[in-house]
Design a protein around this motif. Structure first.
Motif, short mmCIF file in Angstrom:
data_model
loop_
_atom_site.label_atom_id
_atom_site.label_comp_id
_atom_site.label_asym_id
_atom_site.label_seq_id
_atom_site.Cartn_x
_atom_site.Cartn_y
_atom_site.Cartn_z
N GLY A 70 0.83 -1.21 0.00
CA GLY A 70 0.00 0.00 0.00
C GLY A 70 0.86 1.25 0.00
O GLY A 70 0.59 2.21 -0.73
N ILE A 71 1.92 1.21 0.81
CA ILE A 71 2.82 2.35 0.90
C ILE A 71 3.49 2.61 -0.45
O ILE A 71 3.59 3.73 -0.93
CB ILE A 71 3.87 2.11 2.01
N LEU A 72 3.88 1.51 -1.11
CA LEU A 72 4.52 1.61 -2.42
C LEU A 72 3.55 2.19 -3.45
O LEU A 72 3.89 3.08 -4.24
CB LEU A 72 4.98 0.21 -2.87
N GLY A 73 2.33 1.67 -3.43
CA GLY A 73 1.30 2.16 -4.36
C GLY A 73 1.02 3.63 -4.13
O GLY A 73 0.91 4.42 -5.07
N LYS A 74 0.93 4.01 -2.86
CA LYS A 74 0.69 5.42 -2.51
C LYS A 74 1.82 6.30 -3.02
O LYS A 74 1.60 7.43 -3.44
CB LYS A 74 0.57 5.56 -0.99
N ALA A 75 3.05 5.77 -2.94
CA ALA A 75 4.21 6.56 -3.33
C ALA A 75 4.15 6.94 -4.81
O ALA A 75 4.55 8.04 -5.18
CB ALA A 75 5.50 5.80 -3.03
N ILE A 76 3.64 6.03 -5.66
CA ILE A 76 3.63 6.39 -7.08
C ILE A 76 2.30 7.03 -7.50
O ILE A 76 2.13 7.41 -8.64
CB ILE A 76 3.96 5.20 -8.01
N GLU A 77 1.37 7.15 -6.56
CA GLU A 77 0.05 7.69 -6.93
C GLU A 77 0.12 9.05 -7.61
O GLU A 77 -0.58 9.27 -8.61
CB GLU A 77 -0.88 7.72 -5.71
#
Lengths: 74, 698
Positions: B573-580
């Motif tokens: 989730g953190i990774l996904g948020k980072a590229i959002e």
């Protein structure tokens, strides 16, 4: 001198000679040899490639290559 | 213990060599690669009689031992190296009865290597119809071999072939052509320098640009009294050699092979008149493509839905029946959805390989090459680029390898660079799920709108391939003259057995290759989604309950809130948020971001990733499609609306998300320059088009 690219569809001729340096070996291996009969079966739109029968073997080659092959009409 | 006889099958393309291989080995075969290179290696085994078994190697189709492609080099390298573990005890040259003359050229070359060689004259069922007669006894005597007439279509001659293989020691190994008749001076000098070596072998070592381990080119070049000739001289000698071989063949066939031309009813010219007609030829080709894509979409939807719901049920069953815990969760939410993501491919891949193999087996593919050559040359490609472009609809890896028979380097490089734009089967599940979500199930002029969209995406892939090739072609200068020779084989009724085996083998190897990656990623994703750093993840339960303390929610809704909160604070989730921030302009949220990241290694991971992401923490197992349809944004809008759907489809259509393709391009072009160029260009095009589409549609 006449060359293979001048044949009309359905026309027969005999291969006389070719430019040794430029002609790919593969074509010779497929039977494109002096003395063999050749017939132009079809030409694709815009006259290239050419669909040939050489000594019973069917193949397609481009016009530039055909222009390296000298023929004799019967 | 049974004795293993090593047999190599050799022959020109289109002689039915594969039929012979299939007849001998049946399903006892495996397809692999030659070590270090990516040429397909087919081998199998069969029982010849009670005491003898044979190991059969099906060598790549080749017109002669003068290699013009890597496939052909494999044949020479093997046949020149007696120390190779695959070096055959006996070679079987497979020929087609109609093209016997041309096929015998290769036979004479193999024979001159002094390997025991059998001659199979295949398709003998055609003899009567074509008015052909063969004097077998005389032919055997002239060629110093045993001749076996076979018809794989009618299963004739297989027993005779097996018997001949057992008795291979009786075959004479004397060469047919005396090379000294070509150039007495040159060849006698060569022989004198290396008195113990076979002259034809030496000649191949000199003329062929392949790796030899036992006979080294350097050793020959170093020999002081032997001067290496210039390329032009060598080429002239090779031409002379070919002419000499044909003289021997003509001499032999004059007495042993008769064709009655009157009896030869010409099916070829009648079919050709339509299939390569200036107008109807193209109409037929495009209608056929349309039919293929429609049927892939229609026919495979039933088994695909079945597979999808079966895997959902399996997960549910595992969740219900096994004691709750980490292992159950890994199984139900990681491995099973991941496996489902692979298995769901099978129907479409099988259909695609079925059509491609039918086109090739029937002889129609060469007509397509003929029709398309002139048009494709405008874009810097060759008629032969059609085969990679069409095989690219299955997978870019075999497609890039299929560029090897394009003779011209520039045309070949351009084909390699643009082939990954064609819609490979890994994109198909992504498209299918997005289409079914955002395109209504309606008919437009009697054509299924969803099918039409899919076809549109395929056309878009081809169009982008052509456009980029057209742009790139002016950046490449070339001095080599283009040459192009393509055999136009006879039309043949495809053999069910061959087509079946091809479909089976290709699907199997695709699923296992792609499967490994998908499975590994599914497990990795599950791990990253099931764990997270710090309190927000571990105490998600308490945090969400406390936040909603004044908010009357049903227990079910609360559970969903918690699961979503936990996913958001997991590693993934953190990774996904980072590229959002980067992907928000394209209409994607962080969950799609996760799927995008994971599909950078391989696109097919997309659906599996979404399946894993949406499964984590959810108890009930609904098919993935329904879960995606229910997904909402913060403002209550559905995530997968038309704008996001189209934007995602465009992104997947153009971006280079396949490590294996990059690896194969590196291998084939022998440089990192081209795969990196591909990666950069394709990513930019994908981002820009997806951005434009979302901004216009939303």
């Amino acid at each position: 001198m006449q060359f293979l690219d001048s044949l009309e569809p359905g026309e027969h001729a005999t291969i006389v000679d070719f430019e040794t340096e430029k002609l790919p070996l593969k074509l010779i291996e497929m039977g494109c040899l002096p003395g063999n009969k050749v017939c132009l079966l079809h030409r694709a739109p815009f006259n290239c490639p050419l669909y040939l029968e050489i000594d019973g073997c069917h193949m397609a080659i481009r016009r530039e290559v055909a222009s390296l092959i000298e023929i004799e009409r019967p | 213990m049974a004795h293993f006889l090593k047999v190599a099958l050799i022959g020109n393309p289109n002689t039915g060599k594969t039929s012979v291989f299939n007849a001998l080995t049946g399903l006892n075969q495996k397809v692999g690669n030659y070590p270090g290179i990516t040429v397909e290696k087919k081998e199998g085994s069969c029982r010849l009689n009670r005491t003898t078994k044979a190991h059969i190697l099906d060598l790549p189709g080749t017109y002669s031992l003068n290699a013009s492609s890597m496939d052909e080099s494999v044949v020479i390298e093997l046949l020149l190296n007696r120390n190779n573990k695959d070096f055959p005890d006996v070679a079987v040259v497979v020929t087609d009865v109609e093209n016997l003359k041309r096929n015998l050229l290769l036979f004479t070359q193999i024979k001159d290597l002094e390997i025991p060689t059998l001659l199979v004259v295949n398709m003998s069922d055609q003899m009567k119809r074509k008015g052909i007669s063969i004097e077998v006894e005389q032919l055997q005597a002239d060629l110093g071999t045993q001749v076996i007439l076979t018809s794989m279509r009618h299963q004739e001659g297989v027993a005779a072939l097996k018997e001949a293989l057992v008795n291979y020691r009786q075959l004479p190994t004397t060469p047919l052509l005396d090379l000294e008749t070509i150039d007495a001076d040159y060849f006698s000098r060569l022989q004198k320098t290396f008195p113990t070596e076979s002259l034809y072998k030496l000649w191949l070592v000199i003329t062929q640009d392949v790796n030899f381990s036992s006979l080294e080119r350097k050793r020959i070049q170093a020999a002081s009294d032997f001067k290496v000739q210039s390329d032009a001289v060598l080429k002239r000698l090779q031409q002379k050699e070919t002419i000499k071989r044909y003289q021997i063949i003509n001499q032999t066939l004059k007495q042993t092979y008769q064709v009655n031309n009157d009896a030869a009813t010409d099916l070829r010219s009648r079919i050709d008149r339509i299939l390569i007609h200036k107008v109807w030829g193209y109409v037929f080709f495009f209608a056929l493509l349309f039919l293929i894509f429609q049927s892939i979409f229609d026919w495979s939807s039933v088994p695909m839905d079945f597979i999808d719901s079966s895997f959902a049920q399996l997960s549910q069953w595992v969740n219900a029946e096994l004691p709750p815990g980490l292992f159950t969760s890994l199984l139900a939410e990681g491995i099973i959805p991941g496996l489902g993501g692979i298995v769901i491919f099978i129907p479409q891949i099988a259909f695609l390989f079925l059509f491609i193999s039918l086109l090739e087996e029937s002889g129609y593919m060469s007509r397509v090459v003929f029709l398309m050559d002139r048009g494709l040359r405008r874009f810097g490609l060759s008629g032969k680029s059609v085969i990679p472009l069409i095989s690219g609809t299955a997978c870019a890896i075999p497609a890039v390898m299929a560029t090897r028979n394009i003779e011209n380097w520039k045309e070949r490089l351009l084909t390699i660079l643009v082939t990954p734009f064609t819609t490979c089967s890994a994109r198909l599940p992504v498209y299918l799920i997005l289409i079914s979500l955002v395109i209504p199930e309606r008919s437009i002029l009697g054509i299924n709108a969803q099918g039409l969209t899919l076809m549109g995406l395929y056309i878009l892939g081809f169009a982008m391939a052509l456009l980029s090739s057209w742009i790139l072609k002016s950046y490449f200068k070339t001095t080599t003259k283009s040459y192009f020779v393509v055999e136009m084989p006879n039309y043949k009724m495809p053999q069910l057995k061959n087509v079946g085996i091809t479909v089976l083998e290709k699907t199997k190897s695709f699923v296992t290759e792609a499967g490994k990656i998908i499975l590994a990623f599914s497990v990795l994703l599950w791990l990253m989604a099931s764990f997270g750093p710090g309190e927000p993840f571990t105490k998600a339960d308490t945090i969400v309950r406390e936040a909603n303390i004044n908010n009357p929610l049903t227990e079910e809704a609360l559970e969903a809130e918690i699961a979503s909160y936990r996913l958001e604070h997991s590693y993934i989730g953190i990774l996904g948020k980072a590229i959002e921030p980067v992907i928000r302009p394209l209409g994607y949220d962080w969950k799609i971001g996760i799927a995008l990241i994971s599909s950078f290694a391989a696109r097919e991971v997309f659906v599996g990733s979404l399946a894993t992401i949406y499964s984590v923490g959810s108890e009930e197992e609904t098919p993935i499609k329904n879960k995606m349809a229910q997904e909402k944004r913060a403002n209550g809008q559905v995530v997968f609306d038309l704008a996001t759907g189209i934007s995602l489809m465009l992104f997947y259509a153009f971006s280079m998300q396949c490590m294996s393709t990059l690896a194969i391009v590196k291998k084939e072009t022998n440089s990192w320059r081209w795969p990196l160029l591909q990666l950069g260009l394709m990513t930019v095009i994908a981002y820009v088009t997806a951005f434009a589409a979302y901004q216009i549609l939303s």
